[in-house]
Design a protein around this motif. Structure first.
Motif, PDB file in Angstrom:
ATOM      1  N   GLY A   5       0.797  -1.227   0.000  1.00 17.27           N
ATOM      2  CA  GLY A   5       0.000   0.000   0.000  1.00 17.27           C
ATOM      3  C   GLY A   5       0.826   1.271   0.000  1.00 17.27           C
ATOM      4  O   GLY A   5       0.273   2.349   0.208  1.00 17.27           O
ATOM      5  N   THR A   6       2.096   1.165  -0.213  1.00 19.56           N
ATOM      6  CA  THR A   6       2.957   2.365  -0.260  1.00 19.56           C
ATOM      7  C   THR A   6       4.062   2.116  -1.276  1.00 19.56           C
ATOM      8  O   THR A   6       4.006   1.148  -2.049  1.00 19.56           O
ATOM      9  N   PHE A   7       5.085   2.967  -1.301  1.00 22.72           N
ATOM     10  CA  PHE A   7       6.158   2.834  -2.292  1.00 22.72           C
ATOM     11  C   PHE A   7       7.485   3.222  -1.639  1.00 22.72           C
ATOM     12  O   PHE A   7       7.535   3.990  -0.676  1.00 22.72           O
ATOM     13  N   GLY A   8       8.564   2.669  -2.195  1.00 21.29           N
ATOM     14  CA  GLY A   8       9.881   2.950  -1.674  1.00 21.29           C
ATOM     15  C   GLY A   8      10.431   4.286  -2.176  1.00 21.29           C
ATOM     16  O   GLY A   8      10.016   4.798  -3.215  1.00 21.29           O
ATOM     17  N   GLY A   9      11.386   4.820  -1.442  1.00 19.96           N
ATOM     18  CA  GLY A   9      11.959   6.126  -1.814  1.00 19.96           C
ATOM     19  C   GLY A   9      12.705   6.098  -3.127  1.00 19.96           C
ATOM     20  O   GLY A   9      12.829   7.133  -3.809  1.00 19.96           O
ATOM     21  N   THR A  10      13.233   4.935  -3.522  1.00 18.88           N
ATOM     22  CA  THR A  10      13.985   4.869  -4.781  1.00 18.88           C
ATOM     23  C   THR A  10      13.085   5.117  -5.982  1.00 18.88           C
ATOM     24  O   THR A  10      13.546   5.627  -7.003  1.00 18.88           O
ATOM     25  N   ILE A  11      11.795   4.745  -5.875  1.00 15.61           N
ATOM     26  CA  ILE A  11      10.889   4.964  -7.004  1.00 15.61           C
ATOM     27  C   ILE A  11      10.677   6.464  -7.223  1.00 15.61           C
ATOM     28  O   ILE A  11      10.748   6.966  -8.341  1.00 15.61           O
ATOM     29  N   LEU A  12      10.428   7.199  -6.150  1.00 16.05           N
ATOM     30  CA  LEU A  12      10.244   8.644  -6.270  1.00 16.05           C
ATOM     31  C   LEU A  12      11.523   9.305  -6.792  1.00 16.05           C
ATOM     32  O   LEU A  12      11.464  10.201  -7.640  1.00 16.05           O
ATOM     33  N   ALA A  13      12.693   8.854  -6.300  1.00 16.72           N
ATOM     34  CA  ALA A  13      13.953   9.425  -6.756  1.00 16.72           C
ATOM     35  C   ALA A  13      14.162   9.181  -8.246  1.00 16.72           C
ATOM     36  O   ALA A  13      14.618  10.069  -8.981  1.00 16.72           O
ATOM     37  N   ALA A  14      13.814   7.950  -8.702  1.00 16.85           N
ATOM     38  CA  ALA A  14      14.000   7.623 -10.120  1.00 16.85           C
ATOM     39  C   ALA A  14      13.079   8.465 -10.999  1.00 16.85           C
ATOM     40  O   ALA A  14      13.490   8.986 -12.048  1.00 16.85           O
ATOM     41  N   ILE A  15      11.813   8.595 -10.588  1.00 19.29           N
ATOM     42  CA  ILE A  15      10.866   9.393 -11.373  1.00 19.29           C
ATOM     43  C   ILE A  15      11.280  10.868 -11.378  1.00 19.29           C
ATOM     44  O   ILE A  15      11.242  11.546 -12.412  1.00 19.29           O
ATOM     45  N   PHE A  16      11.693  11.368 -10.224  1.00 15.79           N
ATOM     46  CA  PHE A  16      12.092  12.782 -10.144  1.00 15.79           C
ATOM     47  C   PHE A  16      13.331  13.053 -11.006  1.00 15.79           C
ATOM     48  O   PHE A  16      13.417  14.080 -11.690  1.00 15.79           O
ATOM     49  N   GLN A  17      14.291  12.122 -10.954  1.00 15.30           N
ATOM     50  CA  GLN A  17      15.507  12.319 -11.748  1.00 15.30           C
ATOM     51  C   GLN A  17      15.166  12.342 -13.239  1.00 15.30           C
ATOM     52  O   GLN A  17      15.724  13.154 -13.992  1.00 15.30           O
ATOM     53  N   GLU A  18      14.253  11.487 -13.663  1.00 13.99           N
ATOM     54  CA  GLU A  18      13.854  11.479 -15.065  1.00 13.99           C
ATOM     55  C   GLU A  18      13.083  12.752 -15.422  1.00 13.99           C
ATOM     56  O   GLU A  18      13.275  13.326 -16.489  1.00 13.99           O
ATOM     57  N   GLN A  19      12.196  13.172 -14.531  1.00 14.42           N
ATOM     58  CA  GLN A  19      11.401  14.377 -14.796  1.00 14.42           C
ATOM     59  C   GLN A  19      12.271  15.644 -14.837  1.00 14.42           C
ATOM     60  O   GLN A  19      11.909  16.620 -15.486  1.00 14.42           O
ATOM     61  N   SER A  20      13.430  15.618 -14.191  1.00 11.50           N
ATOM     62  CA  SER A  20      14.305  16.805 -14.139  1.00 11.50           C
ATOM     63  C   SER A  20      15.537  16.662 -15.033  1.00 11.50           C
ATOM     64  O   SER A  20      16.558  17.301 -14.798  1.00 11.50           O
ATOM     65  N   GLU A  21      15.442  15.840 -16.080  1.00 11.55           N
ATOM     66  CA  GLU A  21      16.582  15.616 -16.970  1.00 11.55           C
ATOM     67  C   GLU A  21      17.091  16.904 -17.608  1.00 11.55           C
ATOM     68  O   GLU A  21      18.286  17.080 -17.828  1.00 11.55           O
ATOM     69  N   LYS A  22      16.187  17.821 -17.922  1.00 12.73           N
ATOM     70  CA  LYS A  22      16.590  19.058 -18.610  1.00 12.73           C
ATOM     71  C   LYS A  22      17.184  20.093 -17.661  1.00 12.73           C
ATOM     72  O   LYS A  22      17.646  21.151 -18.112  1.00 12.73           O
TER      73      LYS A  22
END
Length: 711
Positions: A480-497
């Motif tokens: 029912g929740t998610f690990g911190g690495t998932i948020l870090a991976a998504i954020f790093q991809e979203q901030s590529e530019k």
């Protein structure tokens, strides 16, 4: 009496002009003058002899190698001929004495007189000026005895003429070269181009005027023909009637574009070595009484030519005198400013260090104004608007923030493509109103990003699908929740530019600062040697170190913000997260809302709310939570990061910090210079010393000239 008073006034004006020439002011600003030009063997020397009464010595190679200034005026004492540069004086003008003096002058000027063709380092012509002053008693004065009617006794009013070498087209082996042809032509052009010069174009009558190169040169220098007079010589050689008629037509203005027209004089023959001036005048007068010359008698003869030239010289002198004074004052101001800009003479260590301290102090004072936006404090900002550094940096930061807000994310967060803040900030201009010299300085090539990065728009479609992919490929045992690495991976991809945006922005800021420093030093260092040595020996390497620190810090901040674990203690994160969840719930519950009759409000039954909660799958709920968390954190991180880049990298490392490149050029740096560095940077080179000497000479000459003009 009135005519006498006018004559005295004219004499005073012409005397002032001659005094300015004696001060060599004519080499600084143009003076009213008559210049005699023409081809070799066109009769120039004879015309000058007739006008001035001065017989040039008859010896090979004399009086044709440099410009000669001849001034005739009345004096209360018996006349002499004085070559001012050599302090030569002779009481009588005879050919042998003059020949000797001219040979001495040629030798001092370094003129080659040999006809053997041997190279001895000398030239056939010189751009120096030989000044000859002929003075004698006024023959109309009651004090002038008859015995003073010599060749150099003055029969005319004050007159100054400039004789220049005759132009020629073919070199004489052993005497002149092709380079001499160019030198003489350029010398003639330079005299003719002065706007206060009346051009006397000497041409023989027995040639076609249309083919005369001297007229073509005069037309270039005087396109309107308002200050060119044609003087036709050797009329006795015009034996054909058609030739004589063509000459008369020129004099009558039928074939002439010259506003001053044409005049005819008769030269003495090549075999005439003994006739006196009065005898030649009488012979000339008798010649022009014959047809067809009698029809243009007012334009024939030396006497009428002298009267016309005196009138022209007086007219242009009166007309130009106020402008001569204005030009002298303006040039004096320019010379003083240039000398002030050079600072005091830097011949020793103390004066050199004082010069550098003053330079550094001026640099810091102007830079303080540039950083504070106080542009009224120094006129340099009005003369050089590009030095308004604070204005440029603020605009650069503003555009960076706007582009970052509008396009910095890789994907749109919502399907509506109307992310928080985009509509508001997207309207701001993304273009700079000035150019950035990103490629102008090669010394920055290995430090900054020289590519012009254009941030692309976010990808179409919401980021939801991408979140689901990452979640399915990286989910852990959490329930029912998610690990911190998932948020870090998504954020790093979203901030590529973010990385190219930040490095490009830092590079642009560095280019602006670097250009400011270079332009300001160029303005403060009028001597190219000082600027180049200061720049290359002392400053560039220190600037490069400062820029590297700024770029390294930008990369450090990128690594912290994008590479670490997402973290914030900003209360805005939780507030925004709750807002995201509330908005999501509100959007879902709107489909379940019902309205009661007579009431505009919408209501959601409790049973429907429970259905909404029960209908969510585990994975779908977790992905929605990831999206809400990502949006909330991204907004916090973006605001924090943009401010940090602008504040730390740009403002601190590049502008205001202790190790800012703008602080390098300061008194501490100057005091740290050793003697070798000090001499190399601040010592005056040969060109600077020569420039200082020229400026000081011009200032002295112009100050004396202004005293003459004001007297």
């Amino acid at each position: 009496m009135a005519a006498c008073e006018i004559g005295l006034g004219n004499q005073a004006i012409l005397t002032k002009i001659d005094q300015l020439r004696e001060l060599n002011v004519g080499t600084i600003i143009p003076l009213p003058q008559l210049v005699v030009v023409g081809d070799q063997s066109s009769g120039k020397s004879s015309v000058l002899e007739s006008l001035t009464g001065f017989s040039f010595p008859r010896a090979a190679g004399l009086c044709t190698r440099y410009a000669t200034q001849i001034t005739c005026r009345r004096e209360p004492e018996r006349g002499v001929a004085q070559l001012l540069q050599f302090k030569r004086e002779i009481p009588e003008l005879n050919n042998d004495d003059l020949t000797k003096i001219f040979e001495e002058a040629n030798n001092v000027m370094g003129i080659r007189m040999s006809t053997t063709g041997q190279e001895d380092g000398r030239t056939a012509f010189s751009q120096d000026i030989l000044k000859i002053e002929i003075s004698g008693p006024d023959v109309r004065s009651s004090l002038a005895p008859i015995r003073l009617r010599l060749t150099f006794s003055l029969q005319q009013d004050h007159l100054t003429v400039i004789d220049v070498p005759g132009i020629f087209r073919l070199a004489s082996p052993g005497l002149t070269t092709e380079s001499d042809i160019v030198l003489v032509e350029n010398m003639v052009k330079s005299y003719m181009s002065d706007r206060r010069t009346i051009i006397l174009a000497i041409m023989p009558c027995n040639v076609d005027v249309a083919t005369q190169e001297i007229l073509k040169l005069a037309e270039v220098a005087d396109p309107c023909g308002v200050r060119t007079m044609g003087v036709l010589t050797k009329p006795d050689l015009a034996t054909e009637k058609a030739t004589r008629d063509a000459v008369v037509d020129l004099v009558l203005g039928r074939r002439s574009a010259l506003k001053l027209g044409y005049h005819i004089v008769k030269n003495r023959s090549a075999d005439d070595h003994s006739s006196t001036s009065s005898e030649r005048l009488a012979a000339e007068k008798a010649f022009f009484t014959a047809s067809p010359w009698s029809s243009v008698a007012d334009r024939c003869g030396t006497t009428s030519l002298k009267a016309r030239l005196q009138e022209l010289l007086m007219s242009i002198s009166k007309q130009e005198m106020p402008y001569v004074k204005k030009d002298a004052e303006q040039r004096l101001l320019e010379c003083r400013n240039q000398l002030d800009a050079m600072g005091p003479c830097r011949a020793d260590q103390t004066s050199q260090r004082l010069f550098m301290v003053k330079l550094a102090s001026n640099f810091q004072a102007i830079t303080q104004g540039a950083l504070n936006g106080y542009y009224a404090g120094d006129k340099v900002f009005q003369m050089e608007p590009n030095l308004k550094l604070a204005t440029k940096i603020m605009k650069l930061n503003e555009v960076f923030a706007n582009v970052f807000w509008k396009r910095g994310h890789q994907h749109h967060f919502r399907s509506e493509q109307n992310d928080d803040g985009e509509t508001l900030f997207g309207r701001a201009a993304a273009d700079l109103p000035f150019a950035i010299p990103i490629l102008q300085y090669p010394e920055l090539g290995d430090i900054i990003d020289t590519e012009d990065y254009q941030c692309p728009k976010p990808l179409k479609g919401p980021i939801t699908a991408r979140i689901e992919e990452v979640f399915e490929s990286s989910r852990g045992p959490e329930l029912g929740t998610f690990g911190g690495t998932i948020l870090a991976a998504i954020f790093q991809e979203q901030s590529e530019k973010w990385e190219p945006l930040v490095l490009s922005h830092t590079s642009r800021a560095i280019a602006l600062v670097h250009d400011y420093i270079f332009q300001l030093l160029t303005k403060l260092c009028p001597e190219n040697q000082v600027k180049e040595n200061l720049w290359n020996i002392l400053i560039v390497d220190k600037l490069r170190d400062a820029y590297r620190r700024a770029m390294d810090h930008a990369r450090f901040l990128l690594a912290i913000e994008r590479g670490g674990r997402p973290s914030t203690f900003n209360h805005y994160f939780n507030s925004n997260l709750q807002k995201q969840r509330s908005n999501r719930m509100c959007e879902a519950l709107k489909t379940m809302a019902v309205c009661f009759t007579g009431n505009s409000n919408e209501y959601v039954p409790v049973s429907k709310i429970s259905q909404y909660a029960d209908n969510k799958a585990n994975g779908e709920q977790v992905c929605e939570d990831i999206l809400d968390t990502l949006v909330s954190y991204y907004q916090v991180s973006r605001k924090r990061f943009v401010d940090t880049i602008c504040q730390q990298v740009v403002l601190h490392f590049l502008l205001e910090g202790e190790k800012s490149p703008l602080k390098i050029m300061g008194p501490d740096l100057v005091m740290s210079l050793d003697l070798e560095q000090l001499e190399s940077i601040a010592g005056e080179d040969v060109d600077s010393k020569r420039q200082r000497q020229v400026l000081m000479w011009e200032i002295r000459s112009l100050e004396a000239a202004i005293k003459v003009l004001r007297a």
